[in-house]
Design an enzyme around this catalytic site. Sequence first.
Site, PDB file in Angstrom:
ATOM      1  N   HIS A   1      -1.180  10.945  -2.435  1.00 35.83           N
ATOM      2  CA  HIS A   1      -2.529  10.528  -2.047  1.00 35.83           C
ATOM      3  C   HIS A   1      -3.453  11.714  -1.832  1.00 35.83           C
ATOM      4  O   HIS A   1      -4.551  11.776  -2.380  1.00 35.83           O
ATOM      5  CB  HIS A   1      -2.485   9.690  -0.770  1.00 35.83           C
ATOM      6  CG  HIS A   1      -3.851   9.307  -0.277  1.00 35.83           C
ATOM      7  ND1 HIS A   1      -4.584  10.087   0.615  1.00 35.83           N
ATOM      8  CD2 HIS A   1      -4.644   8.253  -0.573  1.00 35.83           C
ATOM      9  CE1 HIS A   1      -5.755   9.519   0.829  1.00 35.83           C
ATOM     10  NE2 HIS A   1      -5.819   8.403   0.135  1.00 35.83           N
TER      11      HIS A   1
ATOM     12  N   HIS B   1       0.820  -1.202   0.000  1.00 36.75           N
ATOM     13  CA  HIS B   1       0.000   0.000   0.000  1.00 36.75           C
ATOM     14  C   HIS B   1       0.861   1.263   0.000  1.00 36.75           C
ATOM     15  O   HIS B   1       1.619   1.509   0.941  1.00 36.75           O
ATOM     16  CB  HIS B   1      -0.904  -0.019   1.245  1.00 36.75           C
ATOM     17  CG  HIS B   1      -1.779   1.167   1.387  1.00 36.75           C
ATOM     18  ND1 HIS B   1      -1.724   1.996   2.487  1.00 36.75           N
ATOM     19  CD2 HIS B   1      -2.750   1.663   0.581  1.00 36.75           C
ATOM     20  CE1 HIS B   1      -2.622   2.951   2.360  1.00 36.75           C
ATOM     21  NE2 HIS B   1      -3.250   2.775   1.211  1.00 36.75           N
TER      22      HIS B   1
END
Length: 250
Positions: A48, A6
């Site tokens: 992100h 991730h």
Amino acid sequence: MKVFAHRGFSGKYPENTMLAFKKAEEVGCYGIELDVQLTKDDEIVIMHDETIDRTTTGKGKVKDLTYEQLQSYRLKLADGTVTNHTVPSLYDALVAGRGKIFFDLDFLNKVSPKELYDVVKSCGMLDRVFFYTSNNRDVLQNILDYSPAPIPYPQCENEEHADFLSQQPGVMFAQISLSKTLNGGLSTAISSKGLFVSTNMLDMNGYTYDTQMTQGNYTGVDLILSKGINLIQTDHPQLLDAYLKQRGKR
């Protein structure tokens, strides 16, 4: 059993960085999940958040900054420690990983599918990149309309959706939430359609399996393995990889 890192190996290294991607590759990950944003001068970068406040020494929205401006800031670890790393471009990350690892691109509501497709194609990576389409059927169809088509990576919501996804060309993996994974029925339904099933064991929605793993507690991993999952996403790929090898799953 396959492992996705991730935002790269983000449990130890600054998230969404070339270093985190390299370390994920070194510990044997099948793929890397990363997030993209578009800069003021239309460069697709790996980030992100909409702003750079949390992860860098700077402030502001990615869309209001040029790629050159972004390079003047340094990325931080989760605890706030400043590193020497800068925000990478998607192009550079894909070229560095070409032929070595797969990538899962989280792009919805951040970058248009066409802009993303053009970069991936220019890198010669259409066979190594998953386009995460969530449960949005329109975006999935949009992706499938490109030629040559990339690999879509949808989120599956129920058995009817699993049936729909199994009929779409190019769909290999279908992701389901951890809660649906533990329920068991949906993962079985997806597998019966000939698709691989993935899930996310990150700390969210009340689950702490990822953190528990760092404390030597693999109860959560065992539960996931009992549900017929083929791919797990984690912040701590080295721990998961080692445990899966111990269990004879890798």
